[in-house]
Design a protein around this motif. Structure first.
Motif, PDB file in Angstrom:
ATOM      1  N   LEU A   1      16.872  95.750   4.158  1.00 23.29           N
ATOM      2  CA  LEU A   1      15.718  96.634   4.340  1.00 23.29           C
ATOM      3  C   LEU A   1      15.648  97.000   5.815  1.00 23.29           C
ATOM      4  CD1 LEU A   1      12.888  94.795   2.331  1.00 23.29           C
ATOM      5  CD2 LEU A   1      14.307  96.698   1.550  1.00 23.29           C
ATOM      6  N   GLY A   2      14.934  98.075   6.128  1.00 24.00           N
ATOM      7  CA  GLY A   2      14.699  98.430   7.523  1.00 24.00           C
ATOM      8  C   GLY A   2      13.534  97.623   8.070  1.00 24.00           C
ATOM      9  N   ASP A   3      13.200  97.814   9.345  1.00 25.77           N
ATOM     10  CA  ASP A   3      12.047  97.124   9.941  1.00 25.77           C
ATOM     11  C   ASP A   3      10.767  97.502   9.196  1.00 25.77           C
ATOM     12  OD1 ASP A   3      13.621  95.957  11.821  1.00 25.77           O
ATOM     13  OD2 ASP A   3      13.354  97.582  13.288  1.00 25.77           O
TER      14      ASP A   3
ATOM     15  N   SER B   1      16.878  90.544   2.442  1.00 29.45           N
ATOM     16  CA  SER B   1      15.489  91.023   2.494  1.00 29.45           C
ATOM     17  C   SER B   1      15.048  91.785   1.244  1.00 29.45           C
ATOM     18  CB  SER B   1      15.294  91.897   3.728  1.00 29.45           C
ATOM     19  OG  SER B   1      16.336  92.840   3.856  1.00 29.45           O
ATOM     20  N   MET B   2      15.955  92.579   0.639  1.00 34.16           N
ATOM     21  CA  MET B   2      15.504  93.370  -0.529  1.00 34.16           C
ATOM     22  C   MET B   2      15.203  92.480  -1.731  1.00 34.16           C
ATOM     23  SD  MET B   2      18.655  94.199   0.625  1.00 34.16           S
ATOM     24  CE  MET B   2      20.330  93.748   0.277  1.00 34.16           C
ATOM     25  N   MET B   3      15.961  91.358  -1.867  1.00 35.79           N
ATOM     26  CA  MET B   3      15.702  90.438  -2.979  1.00 35.79           C
ATOM     27  C   MET B   3      14.386  89.674  -2.743  1.00 35.79           C
ATOM     28  SD  MET B   3      19.061  90.774  -2.423  1.00 35.79           S
ATOM     29  CE  MET B   3      20.385  91.515  -3.334  1.00 35.79           C
ATOM     30  N   ALA B   4      14.095  89.376  -1.464  1.00 34.57           N
ATOM     31  CA  ALA B   4      12.830  88.703  -1.130  1.00 34.57           C
ATOM     32  C   ALA B   4      11.658  89.625  -1.464  1.00 34.57           C
ATOM     33  CB  ALA B   4      12.812  88.352   0.353  1.00 34.57           C
ATOM     34  N   ASP B   5      11.831  90.916  -1.192  1.00 38.79           N
ATOM     35  CA  ASP B   5      10.768  91.885  -1.487  1.00 38.79           C
ATOM     36  C   ASP B   5      10.511  91.980  -2.993  1.00 38.79           C
ATOM     37  OD1 ASP B   5       8.964  94.110  -0.868  1.00 38.79           O
ATOM     38  OD2 ASP B   5      10.501  95.361  -1.788  1.00 38.79           O
ATOM     39  N   MET B   6      11.594  91.978  -3.776  1.00 37.91           N
ATOM     40  CA  MET B   6      11.438  92.005  -5.248  1.00 37.91           C
ATOM     41  C   MET B   6      10.653  90.760  -5.700  1.00 37.91           C
ATOM     42  SD  MET B   6      15.341  92.930  -6.344  1.00 37.91           S
ATOM     43  CE  MET B   6      16.213  94.249  -5.525  1.00 37.91           C
ATOM     44  N   ALA B   7      11.036  89.596  -5.147  1.00 35.97           N
ATOM     45  CA  ALA B   7      10.375  88.339  -5.533  1.00 35.97           C
ATOM     46  C   ALA B   7       8.898  88.352  -5.146  1.00 35.97           C
ATOM     47  CB  ALA B   7      11.093  87.164  -4.880  1.00 35.97           C
ATOM     48  N   GLU B   8       8.609  88.927  -3.980  1.00 37.04           N
ATOM     49  CA  GLU B   8       7.222  88.984  -3.498  1.00 37.04           C
ATOM     50  C   GLU B   8       6.346  89.802  -4.441  1.00 37.04           C
ATOM     51  OE1 GLU B   8       7.289  88.559   1.014  1.00 37.04           O
ATOM     52  OE2 GLU B   8       6.213  90.427   0.649  1.00 37.04           O
TER      53      GLU B   8
ATOM     54  N   PRO C   1      18.307  88.239   8.624  1.00 41.45           N
ATOM     55  CA  PRO C   1      17.222  89.069   9.156  1.00 41.45           C
ATOM     56  C   PRO C   1      17.438  90.558   8.851  1.00 41.45           C
ATOM     57  CG  PRO C   1      18.068  87.554  10.823  1.00 41.45           C
ATOM     58  CD  PRO C   1      19.027  87.513   9.675  1.00 41.45           C
ATOM     59  N   ARG C   2      16.340  91.303   8.789  1.00 42.03           N
ATOM     60  CA  ARG C   2      16.429  92.749   8.535  1.00 42.03           C
ATOM     61  C   ARG C   2      17.346  93.409   9.561  1.00 42.03           C
ATOM     62  NH1 ARG C   2      11.232  95.142   5.908  1.00 42.03           N
ATOM     63  NH2 ARG C   2      10.453  93.319   4.834  1.00 42.03           N
TER      64      ARG C   2
ATOM     65  N   PRO D   1      11.297 103.787   7.441  1.00 35.84           N
ATOM     66  CA  PRO D   1      11.037 104.391   6.112  1.00 35.84           C
ATOM     67  C   PRO D   1      11.587 103.550   4.963  1.00 35.84           C
ATOM     68  CG  PRO D   1      12.786 105.581   7.251  1.00 35.84           C
ATOM     69  CD  PRO D   1      12.248 104.583   8.232  1.00 35.84           C
ATOM     70  N   ALA D   2      12.237 102.404   5.272  1.00 40.96           N
ATOM     71  CA  ALA D   2      12.824 101.564   4.219  1.00 40.96           C
ATOM     72  C   ALA D   2      12.322 100.129   4.333  1.00 40.96           C
ATOM     73  CB  ALA D   2      14.339 101.612   4.322  1.00 40.96           C
TER      74      ALA D   2
END
Ligand code: ZN
Length: 334
Positions: A265-267, A31-38, A52-53, A271-272
């Protein structure tokens, strides 16, 4: 009949919408790499992730729907450094011919102290290294959609500035912890890059992969570190069962300083929920936990054994009144 024609037109619009058909898909493993890409792709590319998270990528078992997801991918980004041991087989099974990019390419990896020629995969815990991650992602996106190069470059620069700001914030926050208490004790060894960058000593119950079994020697080692350093808190991780850590905290008489996010990442409402928030939230939790004054066992015992002075004073007055009472009584008899 008119209804059927109308529905057919609607459905064909949904399935053959030129905008949908044009949109390429990027698949990230975590999830954290997907967030960077987004952050770099914006809404020009559809971004999805496999694990999944809240789930542990080290132990993840791909599902049949993951095979379909990877099959449809136009670009796959992986952390590498053996973080996702299952990905090569998954790509193979899917028959996907999408480009696979290892986004840790160019970083300085930390070699495992336990295993030869093995590297610690958790490089995203050092915000400065993530500048390399996002450079690799940007370059891969430009190859995928060269016509949007300018937008990708612009988004990358905005995100890089946010990362640099976060990096400086972490340095400032860690300074608040007394130097002797800059020791981070967690469930698994996910924070070595964080410790190397921001100046914390690391101790974890298990190694860099959660697959390893907990040995009694690991627990003895952690107890010893807690005893010697008088560290006030140890930390749970969001993707790992906290049972052993809670037992160590109880036996060593320290508190659980809170929950840290390492491998996911968290949900959305945690906070994450983004990579930036994950590192910010971890830092705040660590600083709050480690700035608590350590209470040693001997201090606790002392407070338990000593008697409240007000209580002593009360007893003294009571004895004095009793003596006075007896003297008055004796004098009256005379
Ligand atoms: Zn990990």
């Amino acid at each position: 009949m008119k209804k059927i024609i109308f529905l057919t037109i609607c459905c064909s619009f949904l399935f053959f919408n030129p905008l949908n058909a044009q949109k390429k898909t990027l698949i990230a493993t975590a999830s954290m790499m997907a967030d960077m890409a987004e952050n770099i792709a914006g809404d020009l590319i559809e971004i999805k992730y496999i694990v999944p998270r809240g789930q542990d990528p080290h132990l993840y078992k791909p599902t049949p729907s993951d095979v379909i997801m990877v099959q449809k991918a136009d670009l796959i980004i992986v952390n590498g450094l053996t973080f996702e041991g299952w990905i090569a087989k998954l790509i193979d099974n899917s028959g996907s011919s999408a480009e696979t990019v290892t986004i840790t390419k160019g970083i300085k990896p930390i070699e495992s102290s336990k295993y030869a020629n093995s590297f610690d995969p958790h490089a995203w815990m050092d915000v400065n290294q993530v500048l390399t991650y996002i450079e690799n992602i940007r370059n891969a996106l430009i190859v995928l959609l060269p016509e949007h190069e300018l937008i990708f470059r612009e988004n990358h620069d905005i995100y890089a500035a946010k990362l640099k700001e976060l990096d400086a914030f972490i340095f400032e926050e860690i300074k608040k912890i007394p130097e002797s208490q800059r020791i981070l004790i967690t469930s698994h060894d996910a924070f070595a890059y964080y410790g190397r960058r921001y100046g914390l000593r690391l101790e974890a119950i298990v190694g860099i992969s959660t697959e390893a079994e907990v040995q009694s020697s690991d627990i003895i080692r952690v107890h010893k570190v807690i005893k010697e350093s008088n560290v006030p808190a140890i930390f749970m991780e969001s993707t790992i069962n906290p049972k052993i850590l809670q037992q160590i905290a109880k036996d060593s008489d320290v508190v659980i300083g809170g929950e840290l996010y390492a491998d996911s990442l968290g949900d959305k409402n945690s906070p994450a929920s983004t990579y930036l928030d994950m590192l910010r939230s971890n830092t705040i939790t660590i600083v709050e936990g480690l700035t608590k004054k350590g209470i040693s066992k001997s201090e606790k015992l002392e407070t338990k054994d000593s008697i409240n002075p007000i209580f002593l004073y009360g007893i003294f007055i009571l004895i004095f009144i009793l003596i006075l009472f007896f003297i008055v009584k004796k004098l009256n008899k005379l």
